[in-house]
Design a protein around this motif. Structure first.
Motif, mmCIF file in Angstrom:
data_model
loop_
_atom_site.group_PDB
_atom_site.id
_atom_site.type_symbol
_atom_site.label_atom_id
_atom_site.label_comp_id
_atom_site.label_asym_id
_atom_site.label_seq_id
_atom_site.Cartn_x
_atom_site.Cartn_y
_atom_site.Cartn_z
ATOM 1 N N GLU A 31 0.775 -1.207 0.045
ATOM 2 C CA GLU A 31 0.140 0.017 0.062
ATOM 3 C C GLU A 31 1.062 1.150 -0.111
ATOM 4 O O GLU A 31 0.457 2.387 -0.409
ATOM 5 C CB GLU A 31 -0.774 0.037 1.207
ATOM 6 C CG GLU A 31 -0.345 0.002 2.607
ATOM 7 C CD GLU A 31 -1.102 -0.198 3.645
ATOM 8 O OE1 GLU A 31 -0.869 0.328 4.766
ATOM 9 O OE2 GLU A 31 -2.431 -0.348 3.600
ATOM 10 N N VAL A 32 2.170 1.122 0.222
ATOM 11 C CA VAL A 32 2.900 2.542 0.634
ATOM 12 C C VAL A 32 3.469 2.787 -0.947
ATOM 13 O O VAL A 32 3.406 4.116 -1.043
ATOM 14 C CB VAL A 32 4.195 2.186 1.275
ATOM 15 C CG1 VAL A 32 4.005 1.849 2.687
ATOM 16 C CG2 VAL A 32 5.329 1.084 0.695
ATOM 17 N N GLU A 33 3.359 1.754 -1.937
ATOM 18 C CA GLU A 33 3.628 2.266 -3.238
ATOM 19 C C GLU A 33 2.360 2.833 -3.756
ATOM 20 O O GLU A 33 2.648 3.934 -4.404
ATOM 21 C CB GLU A 33 3.908 0.914 -4.068
ATOM 22 C CG GLU A 33 5.047 0.211 -3.844
ATOM 23 C CD GLU A 33 5.217 -0.872 -4.473
ATOM 24 O OE1 GLU A 33 5.882 -1.319 -5.555
ATOM 25 O OE2 GLU A 33 4.523 -2.105 -3.856
ATOM 26 N N GLN A 34 1.139 2.563 -3.362
ATOM 27 C CA GLN A 34 0.032 3.299 -4.085
ATOM 28 C C GLN A 34 -0.177 4.566 -3.275
ATOM 29 O O GLN A 34 -0.244 5.484 -3.839
ATOM 30 C CB GLN A 34 -1.308 2.443 -3.362
ATOM 31 C CG GLN A 34 -2.611 3.018 -3.959
ATOM 32 C CD GLN A 34 -2.723 3.299 -5.434
ATOM 33 O OE1 GLN A 34 -2.361 1.922 -6.271
ATOM 34 N NE2 GLN A 34 -3.028 4.093 -6.370
ATOM 35 N N LYS A 35 0.332 4.636 -2.023
ATOM 36 C CA LYS A 35 0.256 5.992 -1.368
ATOM 37 C C LYS A 35 1.195 7.005 -1.842
ATOM 38 O O LYS A 35 0.871 8.157 -2.307
ATOM 39 C CB LYS A 35 0.727 5.959 0.046
ATOM 40 C CG LYS A 35 0.664 7.122 1.027
ATOM 41 C CD LYS A 35 0.866 6.941 2.573
ATOM 42 C CE LYS A 35 1.251 8.348 3.056
ATOM 43 N NZ LYS A 35 -0.126 9.216 2.974
ATOM 44 N N LEU A 36 2.333 6.498 -2.274
ATOM 45 C CA LEU A 36 3.371 7.483 -3.198
ATOM 46 C C LEU A 36 3.060 7.907 -4.496
ATOM 47 O O LEU A 36 2.911 8.771 -4.842
ATOM 48 C CB LEU A 36 4.902 6.653 -3.410
ATOM 49 C CG LEU A 36 5.703 7.494 -4.045
ATOM 50 C CD1 LEU A 36 6.011 8.821 -3.205
ATOM 51 C CD2 LEU A 36 7.201 6.720 -4.103
ATOM 52 N N TYR A 37 2.280 6.823 -5.162
ATOM 53 C CA TYR A 37 1.639 7.056 -6.533
ATOM 54 C C TYR A 37 0.775 8.035 -6.470
ATOM 55 O O TYR A 37 0.749 8.960 -7.199
ATOM 56 C CB TYR A 37 1.376 5.814 -7.132
ATOM 57 C CG TYR A 37 0.649 5.905 -8.288
ATOM 58 C CD1 TYR A 37 1.537 5.873 -9.538
ATOM 59 C CD2 TYR A 37 -0.670 6.047 -8.705
ATOM 60 C CE1 TYR A 37 1.117 5.961 -10.967
ATOM 61 C CE2 TYR A 37 -1.453 6.143 -10.070
ATOM 62 C CZ TYR A 37 -0.420 5.943 -11.023
ATOM 63 O OH TYR A 37 -0.868 6.171 -12.358
ATOM 64 N N VAL A 51 8.084 8.719 0.191
ATOM 65 C CA VAL A 51 9.188 7.970 -0.363
ATOM 66 C C VAL A 51 10.092 7.235 0.701
ATOM 67 O O VAL A 51 10.141 6.001 0.705
ATOM 68 C CB VAL A 51 10.184 8.946 -0.779
ATOM 69 C CG1 VAL A 51 11.474 8.238 -1.255
ATOM 70 C CG2 VAL A 51 9.365 9.724 -2.155
ATOM 71 N N GLU A 52 10.112 7.803 2.058
ATOM 72 C CA GLU A 52 10.599 7.192 3.174
ATOM 73 C C GLU A 52 9.786 6.226 3.642
ATOM 74 O O GLU A 52 10.340 4.978 3.865
ATOM 75 C CB GLU A 52 10.871 8.202 4.105
ATOM 76 C CG GLU A 52 11.567 7.631 5.446
ATOM 77 C CD GLU A 52 11.475 8.627 6.661
ATOM 78 O OE1 GLU A 52 12.395 8.630 7.500
ATOM 79 O OE2 GLU A 52 10.975 10.024 6.427
ATOM 80 N N LEU A 53 8.507 6.160 3.599
ATOM 81 C CA LEU A 53 7.822 4.802 3.745
ATOM 82 C C LEU A 53 7.846 4.083 2.657
ATOM 83 O O LEU A 53 7.870 2.636 3.295
ATOM 84 C CB LEU A 53 5.878 5.340 3.856
ATOM 85 C CG LEU A 53 5.740 5.826 5.025
ATOM 86 C CD1 LEU A 53 4.176 6.616 4.745
ATOM 87 C CD2 LEU A 53 5.783 5.142 6.240
ATOM 88 N N LEU A 54 8.293 4.155 1.452
ATOM 89 C CA LEU A 54 8.399 3.270 0.498
ATOM 90 C C LEU A 54 9.782 2.578 0.867
ATOM 91 O O LEU A 54 9.809 1.275 0.797
ATOM 92 C CB LEU A 54 8.601 3.929 -0.608
ATOM 93 C CG LEU A 54 8.908 2.749 -1.839
ATOM 94 C CD1 LEU A 54 7.603 2.016 -2.356
ATOM 95 C CD2 LEU A 54 9.301 3.808 -3.159
ATOM 96 N N PHE A 55 10.786 3.169 1.317
ATOM 97 C CA PHE A 55 12.103 2.934 1.466
ATOM 98 C C PHE A 55 12.064 1.847 2.845
ATOM 99 O O PHE A 55 12.596 0.912 2.795
ATOM 100 C CB PHE A 55 12.876 3.724 1.708
ATOM 101 C CG PHE A 55 13.571 4.497 0.360
ATOM 102 C CD1 PHE A 55 13.582 3.832 -0.764
ATOM 103 C CD2 PHE A 55 13.875 5.799 0.492
ATOM 104 C CE1 PHE A 55 13.860 4.401 -2.048
ATOM 105 C CE2 PHE A 55 14.220 6.461 -0.726
ATOM 106 C CZ PHE A 55 14.257 5.713 -2.040
ATOM 107 N N ASP A 56 11.270 2.107 3.711
ATOM 108 C CA ASP A 56 11.165 1.543 4.803
ATOM 109 C C ASP A 56 10.197 -0.079 4.860
ATOM 110 O O ASP A 56 10.430 -0.832 5.596
ATOM 111 C CB ASP A 56 10.283 2.145 5.942
ATOM 112 C CG ASP A 56 11.160 3.361 6.397
ATOM 113 O OD1 ASP A 56 12.508 3.410 6.415
ATOM 114 O OD2 ASP A 56 10.634 4.153 7.134
#
Length: 673
Positions: free
Chosen positions: A594-600, A630-635
């Motif tokens: 879901e972090v990918e969708q959030k960043l998108y 972005v930080e959420l994605l990396f984490d």
């Protein structure tokens, strides 16, 4: 502790070189003393057109002692096969003045520990002639006698006093002593000083005010007093006051006048004649009208002041007679006739005529008018101004007073019935005339100024006449800086790279680098973070106003808490994206978290409004919305996943992030350590 006086007596130094010369003398002396470990409190500067002097206050009697450690040869080559000291060690030891057995082995190298005793300051100061005075540099030099020594002007005498003791040294055939000289006309005698502290006391007794700030204050007070007596208004122009201050040793201000008939000449002509040519201060009546008077400053006292006034009035009237003649004769000329003659005036031998330069400027101005969204009337004014804007170069007035180019163009254009916007643009296209000079006020003038400067830069670069080092004979750096400042003032946003690509030339990349270097220089004069400036000027759009605005915005946030993590996350995105061979579009179908969708979603939301957002809002969105996503994605996910399709999709997603942020700056260049 004591005081040390150094005075260099000279033939008259040109006014514009006095202040830089005394500043250089003080700076070089300071560096000399520090290098020799001589402590002091401060250096007081004194200067007139005939002398450069410094007083070093509370200078130590001796230089400081010091212990130093000098690295020598490595242990591998320190001894030969028999265990004797090698030639390398012996040579190093001799150079340090110690025995090899006194060397200390630390790690893999031998070191010499030395104690250097302080030296008498008086002994050190004997070298000041060669080490300080002899190494001074100037934009203008003179050579005299049969020697090869060069200096700003011939040296006539020197003083070198440490308290009451002469510190002797020689320069050419001049030996430093304790004798100065008074005013050339009012007290042309030798002035013997008993000690260094007498300098600023004894010289004024001989009509030499050695303190330049005191002298400037005296000039200012005298001028303002004369103006107040007559209810005049006068402006103490900074540059003029500085110049006048540096041509006198003992100032006396006086009032002169000229016939009121000359007031029919444009005020700019009168002011140029007085201020620029004669170094007079123009004066205005209570209602703001130029008065038929001037205030000047004599290098002397009030004796025979009537003769001085009369002489100055005669010199000025001669200039005003010429101005009146040219003013009347020029009005008989027709603009169209002058414009036709420009076809025979060379802009540069390798580039062509002024007519060709104006034609190219017109094309640039027309396209720029569209980019800057000028009204139809403004566009028409730009085109008309571009057709004629150099005509005044062929007038008699500008031929005599070249400082008035543009100014007279405006006057004559108005007299000929040209549109006010056109006339103003003719004057404003020269602005700024100096690095920090005033800028155009009208959009029409600003567009013409940019177009004229840009064509000059493009033309000279295309002809191979590119500035190198300090060499810039065609003032292209000044043109570039002026262009940048005008664009910044009017906050015009456009991609300069795309804009100049419309015009013929093979040096567009070099032109952009040249202009970028000027943007960098301007920003570094205003900001203290080199990395932030570098990031801003390396955005993916060559938008000058945008670059500068980005630098200011980023700099204003550098101390905020979220700044560091935001920059680090965006920088990490940039570095990962650089590893991708091909970047496609991110497809939500392949999102696994879901972090990918959030960043998108964050990227999509920002893209919809990005172009309309001010830079401040864009940066805040990056820091508070985009970077945290972005930080959420990396984490939570591994960007460089084993599955090629997932990896490429995540890199594409970060590519969208980089596309957005790169329009502001290259954040990977910002140091967060």
């Amino acid at each position: 502790m004591g005081n040390y006086l150094l005075e260099i007596g000279l033939e008259e130094v040109p006014a514009h070189l006095v202040t830089p010369s005394i500043n250089q003398l003080a700076e070089r002396t300071q560096q000399f003393l520090l290098e020799n470990r001589v402590q002091f409190d401060k250096i007081v500067k004194y200067s007139t057109p005939r002398r450069l002097a410094i007083l070093v206050e509370n200078i130590a009697e001796t230089s400081e002692s010091k212990d130093e450690e000098v690295k020598g040869p490595s242990a591998k080559i320190a001894k030969d096969a028999e265990g004797n000291w090698s030639k390398a060690i012996q040579g190093f030891s001799r150079g340090q003045g110690i025995n090899p057995d006194e060397l200390v082995l630390r790690g893999d190298y031998y070191y010499a520990n030395k104690h250097i005793e302080g030296v008498a300051t008086s002994d050190i100061l004997t070298k000041i002639g060669d080490e300080v005075i002899g190494k001074m540099t100037f934009s203008t030099y003179m050579k005299w006698g049969n020697n090869d020594f060069l200096f700003v002007r011939p040296i006539q005498w020197m003083i070198s006093l440490l308290d009451d003791v002469i510190v002797p040294f020689e320069l050419l055939d001049v030996t430093a002593g304790r004798t100065s000289r008074g005013h050339r006309f009012l007290s042309n005698v030798e002035v013997v000083l008993n000690n260094a502290d007498e300098y600023s006391v004894k010289l004024p007794e001989h009509f030499v005010i050695v303190d330049s700030e005191h002298r400037k204050a005296e000039i200012s007070a005298q001028i303002m007093a004369l103006a107040a007596e007559r209810s005049w208004k006068v402006t103490l122009h900074k540059d003029l006051l500085e110049e006048v201050n540096n041509i006198v040793e003992y100032p006396t201000a006086f009032v002169g006048s000229f016939d009121e008939k000359y007031l029919d000449i444009p005020a700019e002509v009168l002011v140029t004649s007085m201020r620029d040519n004669q170094r007079y201060f123009e004066v205005y009546t209570a209602d703001g009208s130029l008065a038929p008077n001037f205030i000047s400053v004599r290098n002397g006292n009030s004796e025979y002041i009537e003769n001085v006034i009369s002489g100055n009035e005669k010199v000025l009237v001669a200039r005003l007679e010429d101005a009146e003649f040219f003013w009347k004769e020029d009005q008989k000329l027709k603009i169209d006739d002058l414009v036709k003659k420009l076809a025979k005036v060379t802009f540069h031998a390798k580039i062509g005529t002024l007519t060709e330069h104006m034609a190219r400027t017109k094309v640039i101005g027309e396209k720029l008018s569209v980019l800057t969204k000028l009204s139809s009337d403004e566009k028409e004014a730009v085109l008309r101004a571009a057709d004629i804007y150099k005509f005044d170069l062929l007038t008699g007035m500008v031929g005599e007073f070249d400082e008035l180019q543009g100014v007279m163009g405006e006057k004559y254009a108005l007299l000929s019935g040209e549109n006010v916007a056109v006339a103003v643009a003719i004057r404003e296209h020269y602005l700024p005339t100096v690095a920090d000079g005033i800028l155009p006020e009208s959009k029409v003038g600003a567009v013409l100024a940019i177009a004229d400067k840009l064509d000059s830069i493009l033309s000279f670069f295309n002809a191979g006449l590119i500035p190198s080092g300090s060499n810039d004979p065609y003032a292209l750096r000044r043109a570039a800086q002026g262009l940048i400042r005008v664009i910044e003032k009017f906050d015009w946003h456009f991609d300069l790279a795309e804009f100049i690509a419309q015009f013929a030339g093979e040096n567009h990349a070099e032109v952009l680098d040249f202009i970028r270097a000027r943007v960098q220089k301007l920003l570094l004069e205003r900001l203290d973070r080199y990395d932030i400036v570098e990031a801003a000027i390396n955005s993916n759009i060559f938008d000058i106003a945008g670059m500068m605005e980005s630098a200011y915005v980023i700099d204003s946030h550098k101390l905020h808490g979220p700044f560091k993590p935001a920059i680090e996350n965006i920088s990490r995105s940039i570095n990962l994206v650089k590893k991708a061979e091909i970047l496609g579009e991110a497809d939500p179908v392949f999102f696994e978290n879901e972090v990918e969708q959030k960043l998108y979603d964050t990227v999509c939301d920002l893209k919809e409004q990005w172009d309309e957002m001010p830079t401040e809002y864009k940066f805040r969105a990056i820091v508070h919305a985009l970077a945290p996503a972005v930080e959420l994605l990396f984490d939570n996910v591994m960007v460089m996943a084993d599955d090629e399709r997932i990896r490429d999709n995540r890199l594409a997603l970060l590519g969208h992030v980089v596309d957005l942020t790169s329009s502001i700056a290259d954040f990977s260049l910002i140091n967060t350590k």
